[in-house]
Design a protein around this motif. Sequence first.
Motif, mmCIF file in Angstrom:
data_model
loop_
_atom_site.group_PDB
_atom_site.id
_atom_site.type_symbol
_atom_site.label_atom_id
_atom_site.label_comp_id
_atom_site.label_asym_id
_atom_site.label_seq_id
_atom_site.Cartn_x
_atom_site.Cartn_y
_atom_site.Cartn_z
ATOM 1 N N LYS A 1 0.818 -1.213 0.000
ATOM 2 C CA LYS A 1 0.000 0.000 0.000
ATOM 3 C C LYS A 1 0.854 1.266 0.000
ATOM 4 O O LYS A 1 1.787 1.399 0.786
ATOM 5 N N ALA A 2 0.515 2.189 -0.878
ATOM 6 C CA ALA A 2 1.056 3.549 -0.826
ATOM 7 C C ALA A 2 -0.177 4.432 -0.709
ATOM 8 O O ALA A 2 -0.932 4.587 -1.655
ATOM 9 N N GLY A 3 -0.421 4.936 0.481
ATOM 10 C CA GLY A 3 -1.714 5.559 0.770
ATOM 11 C C GLY A 3 -1.813 7.030 0.438
ATOM 12 O O GLY A 3 -1.356 7.500 -0.600
ATOM 13 N N GLU B 1 5.849 -7.404 -0.484
ATOM 14 C CA GLU B 1 4.489 -7.912 -0.314
ATOM 15 C C GLU B 1 3.899 -7.461 1.024
ATOM 16 O O GLU B 1 4.542 -7.598 2.072
ATOM 17 N N GLY B 2 2.697 -6.930 0.991
ATOM 18 C CA GLY B 2 1.975 -6.588 2.208
ATOM 19 C C GLY B 2 2.532 -5.411 2.993
ATOM 20 O O GLY B 2 2.020 -5.073 4.063
ATOM 21 N N THR B 3 3.574 -4.773 2.493
ATOM 22 C CA THR B 3 4.145 -3.614 3.207
ATOM 23 C C THR B 3 3.281 -2.382 2.966
ATOM 24 O O THR B 3 2.768 -2.177 1.867
ATOM 25 N N LYS B 4 3.129 -1.596 4.044
ATOM 26 C CA LYS B 4 2.230 -0.452 3.927
ATOM 27 C C LYS B 4 2.930 0.858 4.278
ATOM 28 O O LYS B 4 3.622 0.952 5.289
ATOM 29 N N VAL B 5 2.723 1.847 3.425
ATOM 30 C CA VAL B 5 3.138 3.224 3.703
ATOM 31 C C VAL B 5 1.839 4.020 3.624
ATOM 32 O O VAL B 5 1.488 4.568 2.591
ATOM 33 N N PRO B 6 1.096 4.063 4.727
ATOM 34 C CA PRO B 6 -0.288 4.529 4.592
ATOM 35 C C PRO B 6 -0.475 6.041 4.485
ATOM 36 O O PRO B 6 -1.394 6.485 3.806
ATOM 37 N N HIS B 7 0.359 6.844 5.177
ATOM 38 C CA HIS B 7 -0.005 8.269 5.229
ATOM 39 C C HIS B 7 1.188 9.231 5.128
ATOM 40 O O HIS B 7 2.206 9.032 5.778
ATOM 41 N N LEU B 8 1.033 10.290 4.326
ATOM 42 C CA LEU B 8 1.873 11.483 4.419
ATOM 43 C C LEU B 8 3.377 11.225 4.444
ATOM 44 O O LEU B 8 4.076 11.710 5.321
ATOM 45 N N SER B 9 3.879 10.466 3.507
ATOM 46 C CA SER B 9 5.291 10.089 3.580
ATOM 47 C C SER B 9 5.987 10.241 2.236
ATOM 48 O O SER B 9 5.338 10.223 1.184
ATOM 49 N N TYR B 10 7.331 10.382 2.293
ATOM 50 C CA TYR B 10 8.152 10.353 1.091
ATOM 51 C C TYR B 10 9.126 9.181 1.192
ATOM 52 O O TYR B 10 9.913 9.093 2.142
ATOM 53 N N VAL B 11 9.042 8.286 0.216
ATOM 54 C CA VAL B 11 9.927 7.133 0.194
ATOM 55 C C VAL B 11 10.764 7.219 -1.082
ATOM 56 O O VAL B 11 10.264 6.958 -2.175
ATOM 57 N N GLY B 12 12.028 7.659 -0.933
ATOM 58 C CA GLY B 12 12.893 7.795 -2.097
ATOM 59 C C GLY B 12 14.158 6.979 -1.927
ATOM 60 O O GLY B 12 14.720 6.930 -0.836
ATOM 61 N N ASP B 13 14.602 6.320 -2.986
ATOM 62 C CA ASP B 13 15.827 5.519 -2.959
ATOM 63 C C ASP B 13 15.824 4.542 -1.786
ATOM 64 O O ASP B 13 16.691 4.608 -0.901
ATOM 65 N N ALA B 14 14.848 3.651 -1.783
ATOM 66 C CA ALA B 14 14.712 2.738 -0.646
ATOM 67 C C ALA B 14 14.281 1.357 -1.086
ATOM 68 O O ALA B 14 13.664 1.195 -2.141
ATOM 69 N N GLY C 1 5.357 4.213 9.668
ATOM 70 C CA GLY C 1 4.475 5.149 10.380
ATOM 71 C C GLY C 1 4.182 6.383 9.556
ATOM 72 O O GLY C 1 4.918 6.742 8.636
ATOM 73 N N ALA C 2 3.106 7.049 9.938
ATOM 74 C CA ALA C 2 2.670 8.244 9.211
ATOM 75 C C ALA C 2 3.756 9.319 9.233
ATOM 76 O O ALA C 2 4.571 9.390 10.153
#
Length: 484
Positions: A353-355, A367-380, A389-390
Amino acid sequence: MSANRPAAVVVLAAGEGTRMKSATPKVLHAICGRSLVGHVVAASRDLSPEHLVVVVGHAREQVQAHLADVDPSVRTAVQHEQNGTGHAVRMGLEELSADGAALDGTVVVVCGDTPLLTGETLRKLSETHAAEGNAVTVLSAEVPDSTGYGRIVRDAGGAVTAIVEHKDATDSQRAIREINSGVFAFDGRLLTDALGKVRTDNSQGEEYLTDVLGILREAGHRVGAAVADDHREILGINNRVQLAQARRLLNDRLLELAMLAGVTVVDPATTWIDVSVEFEPDAVVQPGTQLLGATRVGAGAEVGPNSRLSDTVVGADAVVSFTVADGARVGDGASVGPYAYLRPGSELGPRAKAGTYVEMKNASIGEGTKVPHLSYVGDATIGEFTNIGAASVFVNYDGEAKHHTTVGSHCKTGSDNMFVAPVTIGDGAYTAAGSVITKDVPPGSLAVARGQQRNIEGWVARKRPGSAAAQAASTARQESEGER
Ligand code: UD1
Ligand code: CA
């Protein structure tokens, strides 16, 4: 069908297209993810011609470079001055014969600005041409408004006698609704001979290709017309109003094909797709959605509303709403948005999930990993079944270079974390809310990286005496003392 395989297709694309009022040459304007000339070349390819030559002139370097890009086997001929369609065809044929191409068979001529023309219609034209044994067969159409087009003139018996350009036509000829589409099938040898006899004594002082028809008929050859089933298919683009009309028509055609193949398009009027988009059955497209480039939507997946996906692959049963995605891969059953931005290199595993208000770039989550709220995921890289976490940021840029963060599987990171790359969080690790993680976290550890909380008792009463806050605090104190 191979019996009708033409010796050559000549595509006319040397004109400037002044009415587009554009720095971009007319034939390079695009609809549904492909240039106008690209559409014509694709339809021409359906005939499997021995030779395919595009006549270029205006902005020819640009057009040639584009053609080399879309179809490297296309030949080009240069028409230095735009002396008319007949002259342009002559340039195309000279280019081919200079190369020793024998043009004994059929030569098909099409214009580079008719992007809705289908290979099927070109095939029908070739078939009629062969079946009737014609020297030339023009693809004609009955149109509601024939203004500007060359008119098909027929005799009392219904035989085609000539094509007269709008500017050269009499009032009674102008009333004719049957027009020249600009697409022809010719006997190659007769065409070459007749082009040598075309004169320029017309209102535009040009060599008209259309005059070849009258020349061949007067020389006693059979000339004919194949009437297009749908006049909209031969729409020539001269300005941006027609460009928009053609885009709408082609989009409708593409959506119709998708729907007939089992895709639910909730609102075709606000759904826009490129020719290269693919669907699996039972995909659902919600209103306000653009699907571009090499985008693919899997079986049972739902995209939109209000989303733009470019070069993005959406797995089966995934849900992508209110999202902008470019070069992303969304796994089966994954969930994206509302309000997500997936940038190139974003990869979501199955059921990940990318929320909401989540941006990802060059990052894969398992699989099944969640980034639910208000986040930046770069180069990861994040493993499986981890929860981020949010309001977390993967701090990937030190002002000079980008660095990578690795988070393991089954981790739970707290809200408002900064992962200052390069850094690694081991499998099963936890991080406390509000942590700035600058050092690696071993598997199974809890990392706490924040200032200790300190409560300064009675500060409000001393520093803000008489304030509403002081009053509220005093009341609360009295109540809790009363409870004791
Ligand atoms: C042409 C036809 C007209 C037909 C209409 C269909 C002639 C004389 N007229 O008119 O009967 O109804 O198309 O859309 O053929 N081009 C060149 N070199 C030139 C001139 C044109 O390559 O010297 C190319 C243009 O880039 C364009 C095509 O030929 O792709 C048609 O030219 P355009 O000027 O648009 O012709 P129309 O006036 O529309
Ligand atoms: Ca035209």
